[in-house]
Design a protein around this motif. Structure first.
Motif, PDB file in Angstrom:
ATOM      1  N   ALA A  14     -27.841  21.140  25.688  1.00 42.89           N
ATOM      2  CA  ALA A  14     -29.286  21.374  25.720  1.00 42.89           C
ATOM      3  C   ALA A  14     -29.978  20.692  24.546  1.00 42.89           C
ATOM      4  O   ALA A  14     -31.031  20.060  24.713  1.00 42.89           O
ATOM      5  CB  ALA A  14     -29.578  22.876  25.707  1.00 42.89           C
ATOM      6  N   VAL A  15     -29.379  20.792  23.364  1.00 37.23           N
ATOM      7  CA  VAL A  15     -29.964  20.150  22.178  1.00 37.23           C
ATOM      8  C   VAL A  15     -29.958  18.635  22.338  1.00 37.23           C
ATOM      9  O   VAL A  15     -30.972  17.967  22.087  1.00 37.23           O
ATOM     10  CB  VAL A  15     -29.223  20.590  20.898  1.00 37.23           C
ATOM     11  CG1 VAL A  15     -29.629  19.743  19.706  1.00 37.23           C
ATOM     12  CG2 VAL A  15     -29.486  22.067  20.611  1.00 37.23           C
ATOM     13  N   TYR A  16     -28.820  18.071  22.773  1.00 39.30           N
ATOM     14  CA  TYR A  16     -28.761  16.625  22.979  1.00 39.30           C
ATOM     15  C   TYR A  16     -29.727  16.186  24.078  1.00 39.30           C
ATOM     16  O   TYR A  16     -30.329  15.110  24.002  1.00 39.30           O
ATOM     17  CB  TYR A  16     -27.341  16.158  23.303  1.00 39.30           C
ATOM     18  CG  TYR A  16     -26.505  15.912  22.077  1.00 39.30           C
ATOM     19  CD1 TYR A  16     -26.794  14.855  21.221  1.00 39.30           C
ATOM     20  CD2 TYR A  16     -25.429  16.721  21.775  1.00 39.30           C
ATOM     21  CE1 TYR A  16     -26.033  14.612  20.102  1.00 39.30           C
ATOM     22  CE2 TYR A  16     -24.654  16.499  20.660  1.00 39.30           C
ATOM     23  CZ  TYR A  16     -24.959  15.439  19.823  1.00 39.30           C
ATOM     24  OH  TYR A  16     -24.212  15.208  18.706  1.00 39.30           O
ATOM     25  N   GLY A  17     -29.884  17.004  25.106  1.00 39.95           N
ATOM     26  CA  GLY A  17     -30.849  16.687  26.161  1.00 39.95           C
ATOM     27  C   GLY A  17     -32.269  16.662  25.629  1.00 39.95           C
ATOM     28  O   GLY A  17     -33.059  15.770  25.958  1.00 39.95           O
ATOM     29  N   LEU A  18     -32.616  17.635  24.781  1.00 33.59           N
ATOM     30  CA  LEU A  18     -33.942  17.685  24.178  1.00 33.59           C
ATOM     31  C   LEU A  18     -34.174  16.491  23.244  1.00 33.59           C
ATOM     32  O   LEU A  18     -35.241  15.870  23.270  1.00 33.59           O
ATOM     33  CB  LEU A  18     -34.118  19.001  23.415  1.00 33.59           C
ATOM     34  CG  LEU A  18     -35.487  19.256  22.803  1.00 33.59           C
ATOM     35  CD1 LEU A  18     -36.552  19.317  23.887  1.00 33.59           C
ATOM     36  CD2 LEU A  18     -35.465  20.562  22.015  1.00 33.59           C
ATOM     37  N   ILE A  19     -33.155  16.161  22.463  1.00 38.93           N
ATOM     38  CA  ILE A  19     -33.260  14.989  21.575  1.00 38.93           C
ATOM     39  C   ILE A  19     -33.433  13.721  22.398  1.00 38.93           C
ATOM     40  O   ILE A  19     -34.284  12.880  22.091  1.00 38.93           O
ATOM     41  CB  ILE A  19     -32.017  14.894  20.661  1.00 38.93           C
ATOM     42  CG1 ILE A  19     -32.014  16.039  19.645  1.00 38.93           C
ATOM     43  CG2 ILE A  19     -31.957  13.539  19.958  1.00 38.93           C
ATOM     44  CD1 ILE A  19     -30.704  16.177  18.889  1.00 38.93           C
ATOM     45  N   SER A  20     -32.645  13.584  23.453  1.00 39.88           N
ATOM     46  CA  SER A  20     -32.734  12.403  24.309  1.00 39.88           C
ATOM     47  C   SER A  20     -34.099  12.285  24.964  1.00 39.88           C
ATOM     48  O   SER A  20     -34.689  11.202  25.005  1.00 39.88           O
ATOM     49  CB  SER A  20     -31.629  12.452  25.363  1.00 39.88           C
ATOM     50  OG  SER A  20     -31.705  11.336  26.203  1.00 39.88           O
TER      51      SER A  20
END
Length: 152
Positions: A14-20
């Motif tokens: 979820a964090v990597y998705g938000l960063i992406s």
């Protein structure tokens, strides 16, 4: 323990998705600003060449940021961490560094054209940037040579 790992993996994705997603929006905004500056320059009859050089710089940086965003999405959100073999991790690292090398190379060329058209004494800085891009590509080649599979 397995449930905690699944929760941790889900939070990480979820964090990597938000960063992406954030990086993708930022990169598209940069490209939009570049095109808007060109539009204004054409319609206000200001320095079009300067606007074009600035736009190239923004678009190159935006492209690099978008590629990093896409890379994070593919590698950290959509791929399973259980299927990441050392070979897949090596390929992911190489892909990421190639993106960076291309962006640095293009940006140094834009800076060279800009400095060359304004003040020839300012060419030293983009030259060092281009040298660093070349060293990055050489380093990538050495890394590939040292980590290649001898069985292939």
């Amino acid at each position: 323990m397995n449930k905690a790992k699944n929760i941790s993996d889900l939070i990480g994705r979820a964090v990597y998705g938000l960063i992406s997603l954030s990086l993708g929006i930022i990169s598209l905004t940069m490209m939009g600003v570049a095109l808007w500056d060109i539009w204004l320059s054409v319609h206000e009859r200001t320095l079009l060449v300067a606007a074009l050089l600035n736009a190239i710089g923004l678009i190159v940086i935006g492209m690099a940021v978008f590629d990093v965003s896409k890379f994070l999405l593919e590698e950290e959100v959509f791929s399973s961490s259980a299927t990441k073999s050392p070979e897949k991790q090596r390929q992911a690292l190489l892909k990421f560094l190639v993106i960076i090398a291309i962006a640095v190379s293009l940006e140094s060329l834009v800076f060279m054209f800009d400095a060359g058209s304004q003040d020839i004494t300012m060419l030293i800085y983009p030259t060092f940037l281009l040298i660093s891009a070349v060293l990055l590509v050489v380093g990538l080649g050495v890394y590939q040579r040292l980590t290649r599979d001898e069985g292939k």
